[in-house]
Write an enzyme that holds these catalytic residues in place. Sequence first.
Site, PDB file in Angstrom:
ATOM      1  N   VAL A   1      77.783  48.730   5.680  1.00 24.06           N
ATOM      2  CA  VAL A   1      78.165  49.918   5.464  1.00 24.06           C
ATOM      3  C   VAL A   1      78.391  50.059   3.971  1.00 24.06           C
ATOM      4  O   VAL A   1      79.584  49.607   3.447  1.00 24.06           O
ATOM      5  CB  VAL A   1      79.419  50.288   6.183  1.00 24.06           C
ATOM      6  CG1 VAL A   1      79.343  51.899   6.088  1.00 24.06           C
ATOM      7  CG2 VAL A   1      79.089  50.136   7.659  1.00 24.06           C
TER       8      VAL A   1
ATOM      9  N   ASP B   1      87.559  48.480  14.430  1.00 24.69           N
ATOM     10  CA  ASP B   1      86.284  48.411  14.348  1.00 24.69           C
ATOM     11  C   ASP B   1      85.419  48.725  15.726  1.00 24.69           C
ATOM     12  O   ASP B   1      86.094  48.301  16.837  1.00 24.69           O
ATOM     13  CB  ASP B   1      85.961  46.992  13.811  1.00 24.69           C
ATOM     14  CG  ASP B   1      84.577  46.633  13.214  1.00 24.69           C
ATOM     15  OD1 ASP B   1      84.514  46.558  12.066  1.00 24.69           O
ATOM     16  OD2 ASP B   1      83.481  46.761  14.043  1.00 24.69           O
ATOM     17  N   ILE B   2      84.089  49.152  15.581  1.00 25.08           N
ATOM     18  CA  ILE B   2      83.487  49.323  16.878  1.00 25.08           C
ATOM     19  C   ILE B   2      83.028  48.196  17.576  1.00 25.08           C
ATOM     20  O   ILE B   2      82.974  48.170  18.906  1.00 25.08           O
ATOM     21  CB  ILE B   2      82.388  50.286  16.608  1.00 25.08           C
ATOM     22  CG1 ILE B   2      81.859  50.974  17.967  1.00 25.08           C
ATOM     23  CG2 ILE B   2      81.269  49.531  15.907  1.00 25.08           C
ATOM     24  CD1 ILE B   2      80.930  52.347  17.726  1.00 25.08           C
TER      25      ILE B   2
ATOM     26  N   HIS C   1      85.478  49.270   2.417  1.00 25.32           N
ATOM     27  CA  HIS C   1      86.250  49.054   3.309  1.00 25.32           C
ATOM     28  C   HIS C   1      86.824  47.748   3.389  1.00 25.32           C
ATOM     29  O   HIS C   1      86.153  46.952   2.960  1.00 25.32           O
ATOM     30  CB  HIS C   1      85.702  49.242   4.746  1.00 25.32           C
ATOM     31  CG  HIS C   1      84.503  48.677   4.869  1.00 25.32           C
ATOM     32  ND1 HIS C   1      83.431  49.200   4.328  1.00 25.32           N
ATOM     33  CD2 HIS C   1      84.186  47.496   5.728  1.00 25.32           C
ATOM     34  CE1 HIS C   1      82.147  48.121   4.715  1.00 25.32           C
ATOM     35  NE2 HIS C   1      82.666  47.222   5.686  1.00 25.32           N
TER      36      HIS C   1
END
Length: 122
Positions: A103, A35-36, A107
């Site tokens: 998003v 994860d960013i 996920h």
Amino acid sequence: MTHPYDDTNVFARILRGEIPNATVLETEHTLAFDDITPQAPVHVLVIPKGPYVTYDHFCAQASEAEIVDFARAVARICDERGLAAGEGFRAIANAGGHAGQEVPHFHVHLVAGRPLGPMLAG
Ligand code: AMP
């Protein structure tokens, strides 16, 4: 219930190779990457390569091969990152507005590496 898929979302762009990712694992039907904006020392996102919006959409519409591939990818990451043998982890799949899904490509977040607090806050 319909699940219209918006292929401009950031994970679709990652899958098309338009933006980079820190890949953790790639299989035939699944991609996992860091994860960013990690919320814990380990914060991996696991996504199917197919165009599924939410967990229920994936479970209802994905092929058995995609579902098995995804589940086995989760298991491999848990093994390789030491999650299963460590102090534990949390798997999170947000879907829709009340869950705060940002998003719209299904996920699972795998988070670990610190005490994670109560399951739900707020
Ligand atoms: P959710 O709120 O469940 O939809 O989670 C979306 C997650 O995607 C958030 O934890 C973001 O930090 C993460 N994210 C957004 N853009 C990227 C990116 N380019 N690479 C990796 N993770 C991302």
